[in-house]
Design a protein around this motif. Sequence first.
Motif, PDB file in Angstrom:
ATOM      1  N   HIS A 120     -33.450 -27.014 -41.619  1.00  0.00           N
ATOM      2  CA  HIS A 120     -33.009 -25.626 -41.444  1.00  0.00           C
ATOM      3  C   HIS A 120     -33.846 -24.899 -40.394  1.00  0.00           C
ATOM      4  CE1 HIS A 120     -29.946 -25.780 -44.426  1.00  0.00           C
ATOM      5  NE2 HIS A 120     -30.775 -26.009 -45.439  1.00  0.00           N
ATOM      6  N   ALA A 121     -35.078 -25.318 -40.212  1.00  0.00           N
ATOM      7  CA  ALA A 121     -35.932 -24.662 -39.224  1.00  0.00           C
ATOM      8  C   ALA A 121     -35.581 -25.067 -37.793  1.00  0.00           C
ATOM      9  CB  ALA A 121     -37.394 -24.981 -39.502  1.00  0.00           C
ATOM     10  N   VAL A 122     -35.089 -26.310 -37.605  1.00  0.00           N
ATOM     11  CA  VAL A 122     -34.918 -26.811 -36.228  1.00  0.00           C
ATOM     12  C   VAL A 122     -33.538 -27.394 -35.953  1.00  0.00           C
ATOM     13  CG1 VAL A 122     -37.370 -27.261 -35.896  1.00  0.00           C
ATOM     14  CG2 VAL A 122     -35.939 -29.041 -36.888  1.00  0.00           C
ATOM     15  N   LYS A 123     -32.567 -27.176 -36.841  1.00  0.00           N
ATOM     16  CA  LYS A 123     -31.247 -27.782 -36.644  1.00  0.00           C
ATOM     17  C   LYS A 123     -30.564 -27.300 -35.374  1.00  0.00           C
ATOM     18  CE  LYS A 123     -28.927 -24.338 -39.568  1.00  0.00           C
ATOM     19  NZ  LYS A 123     -28.110 -24.108 -40.771  1.00  0.00           N
ATOM     20  N   ASP A 124     -30.852 -26.048 -34.970  1.00  0.00           N
ATOM     21  CA  ASP A 124     -30.194 -25.482 -33.783  1.00  0.00           C
ATOM     22  C   ASP A 124     -31.068 -25.571 -32.542  1.00  0.00           C
ATOM     23  OD1 ASP A 124     -27.914 -24.728 -35.274  1.00  0.00           O
ATOM     24  OD2 ASP A 124     -28.954 -22.937 -35.991  1.00  0.00           O
ATOM     25  N   ARG A 125     -32.146 -26.314 -32.637  1.00  0.00           N
ATOM     26  CA  ARG A 125     -33.061 -26.439 -31.501  1.00  0.00           C
ATOM     27  C   ARG A 125     -32.404 -27.245 -30.391  1.00  0.00           C
ATOM     28  NH1 ARG A 125     -39.288 -28.343 -32.294  1.00  0.00           N
ATOM     29  NH2 ARG A 125     -39.800 -28.834 -30.129  1.00  0.00           N
ATOM     30  N   HIS A 126     -32.408 -26.698 -29.174  1.00  0.00           N
ATOM     31  CA  HIS A 126     -31.794 -27.358 -28.030  1.00  0.00           C
ATOM     32  C   HIS A 126     -32.766 -27.346 -26.844  1.00  0.00           C
ATOM     33  CE1 HIS A 126     -28.128 -26.770 -30.378  1.00  0.00           C
ATOM     34  NE2 HIS A 126     -27.542 -27.641 -29.581  1.00  0.00           N
ATOM     35  N   LYS A 127     -32.389 -28.119 -25.845  1.00  0.00           N
ATOM     36  CA  LYS A 127     -33.069 -28.105 -24.551  1.00  0.00           C
ATOM     37  C   LYS A 127     -34.501 -28.634 -24.601  1.00  0.00           C
ATOM     38  CE  LYS A 127     -30.198 -24.384 -22.725  1.00  0.00           C
ATOM     39  NZ  LYS A 127     -30.159 -23.041 -22.069  1.00  0.00           N
ATOM     40  N   ASP A 128     -34.809 -29.466 -25.601  1.00  0.00           N
ATOM     41  CA  ASP A 128     -36.073 -30.196 -25.530  1.00  0.00           C
ATOM     42  C   ASP A 128     -35.997 -31.165 -24.352  1.00  0.00           C
ATOM     43  OD1 ASP A 128     -37.753 -29.259 -27.626  1.00  0.00           O
ATOM     44  OD2 ASP A 128     -36.444 -30.214 -29.082  1.00  0.00           O
ATOM     45  N   VAL A 129     -37.070 -31.314 -23.627  1.00  0.00           N
ATOM     46  CA  VAL A 129     -37.042 -32.193 -22.462  1.00  0.00           C
ATOM     47  C   VAL A 129     -37.161 -33.648 -22.916  1.00  0.00           C
ATOM     48  CG1 VAL A 129     -38.042 -30.443 -20.963  1.00  0.00           C
ATOM     49  CG2 VAL A 129     -39.550 -32.033 -22.168  1.00  0.00           C
ATOM     50  N   LEU A 130     -36.660 -34.525 -22.058  1.00  0.00           N
ATOM     51  CA  LEU A 130     -36.786 -35.949 -22.345  1.00  0.00           C
ATOM     52  C   LEU A 130     -38.255 -36.344 -22.317  1.00  0.00           C
ATOM     53  CD1 LEU A 130     -35.880 -38.942 -22.591  1.00  0.00           C
ATOM     54  CD2 LEU A 130     -35.804 -38.984 -20.085  1.00  0.00           C
ATOM     55  N   LYS A 131     -38.706 -36.923 -23.412  1.00  0.00           N
ATOM     56  CA  LYS A 131     -40.008 -37.561 -23.468  1.00  0.00           C
ATOM     57  C   LYS A 131     -39.834 -38.901 -24.146  1.00  0.00           C
ATOM     58  CE  LYS A 131     -42.843 -33.344 -23.752  1.00  0.00           C
ATOM     59  NZ  LYS A 131     -43.820 -32.586 -24.578  1.00  0.00           N
TER      60      LYS A 131
END
Length: 643
Positions: A35-46
């Motif tokens: 629930h804290a990070v389900k909508d997290r987007h745009k993390d860079v490729l690592k």
Amino acid sequence: MGLLSQGSPLSWEETKRHADHVRRHGILQFLHIYHAVKDRHKDVLKWGDEVEYMLVSFDHENKKVQLVLSGEELLETLQEKGERTNPNHPTLWRPEYGSYMIEGTPGQPYGGTMSEFNTVEDNMRKRRKEATSLLGENQALCTVTSFPSSSICRRLGCPGFTLPEYKPSPVEGGASKSLFFPDEAINKHPRFSTLTRNIRHRRGEKVVINVPIFKDKNTPSPFIEIFPEDDEAAKASKPDHIYMDAMGFGMGNCCLQVTFQACSISEARYLYDQLATICPIVMALSAASPFYRGYVSDIDCRWGVISASVDDRTREERGLEPLKNNSYRISKSRYDSIDSYLSECGEKYNDIDLTKDKEIYEQLLQEGIDHLLAQHVAHLFIRDPLTLFEEKIHLDDANESDHFENIQSTNWQTMRFKPPPPNSDIGWRVEFRPMEVQLTDFENSAYVVFVVLLTRVILSYKLDFLIPLSKVDENMKEAQKRDAVLQRMFYFRKDICKGGNAVVDGCGKATGSTEQTAEEYALMSIDTIINGKEGVFPGLIPILNCYLENMEVDVDTRCSILNYLKLIKKRASGELMTVARWMREFIANHPDYKQDSVITDEMNYSLLLKCNQIANELCECPELLGPAFRKVKYSGSKIDVSN
């Protein structure tokens, strides 16, 4: 190796009493994270790789090689000189199951630029040099998947394959009760011996590993080992098979793994599914473990061995007795191939019966988790925790994830879907786990770059490799067989264009199809899958080459990548040998080999010495690497990869 908590480990009976508590709070911890990070987007490729190493000692006078049980001391020194002194140190070191093993990773994750591919081999070389510099005289850091062992390991209760030498202790009170593998060869961290002991106690008997022996000209037929000292071994061992009885015979092997950070949860789920179909193909390509307990086997990969080595299922769960004390029949070991796809496009290919905890599944649905992710987690949580520390029973579920990771990290599958740790800047990740470690840093870099580059192409071209999951399981079985890369056929999707998106055929032209044929997949050779065959399949290497042609890549990086792809290409075609095939031929041609499937001390010594020389570039090995494997030439306008 997963979660490494510190504290006082509980016995199996104590752990069992807390199993429901761990599961219940593990799910609450997962829900907090989701629930804290389900909508997290745009993390860079690592991304980053993990290479596992064995420490060996050569006795040149007696022509003998042994595993050095000093991994913990070496690890302490590496960490003290490295990350504890400098947080930006280029390497990181972690413990592994065997006290003769260590694991090395890059100090920082690699990023999304193409130039990062040109730094992988250099970092692996740094790791090898850094650890080797701390070793004693005649000691070496080897990247071999399985230690072949020698004749001494076949005689019950005899020391020999470790330094210092220890006798196995097949008596009550030992962690493994193995006839062959001494407990002193297990890492001293309490997690590892506790895992070993609790797997055995939960199962109700020792683990059973039976590997088919390679039938050579003088191999007894039937091949039967006698274990008069141990009724359990006598009943468990099978004719024409090499019998092993300890977690160390599986978890004591070495592998090569890659973890990717995706930009979002949906991208991570998509990559998880697509790469799951690639697992058996790359496993067969990286085959490197044909020898076990001093014998030549009829398999080339460790996967089934390691699966059996941690199989904690009871007789009821394995379907050998009616369910009475357990809740489920479970079809696989907790170390095996995945059991369900996670993305919506994969749902129709989920044709394996999925055992899941129904209460957890319903709880997850009520909390807004979609059906596919809910059943994945509920399936993982049919397992019991295998280790629990007294100090880690009661946790803050909103800010800690140890109970979730307790279950998650002991489901060792071909792919692992990894939620972010709580309160971190790490994104959603997937881990690619089936590869066998190779002899040289060049080879290991080639396999890592191939898989990472493939993820970039999957996402860029929106490729679709999905086939029924039952066919992936069949591929996993085929991939482990002797010389599978040349002798076996694998189910693979024929049209990998998703919804008409452009993909590349073998001639470099964009092709696409908005309709799938009635038969979406077919049996193909690995040569066809990797290199392509006109009218059948475009080939993964041609697709990767097309992708590279459309990218801005500096000359040095492009040459490095093409060298790596050339190795993969030639391994797939059979022009170059897999490590497993090369090892087989080395033993077959050894003057001491009597065509009886037996590996002697001197043969073992000769093989490991040669492996170490190849790894340190002290000799050439054209059968494995080609006569000029680094000589891609650049003329200023065109790169020549004809060699």
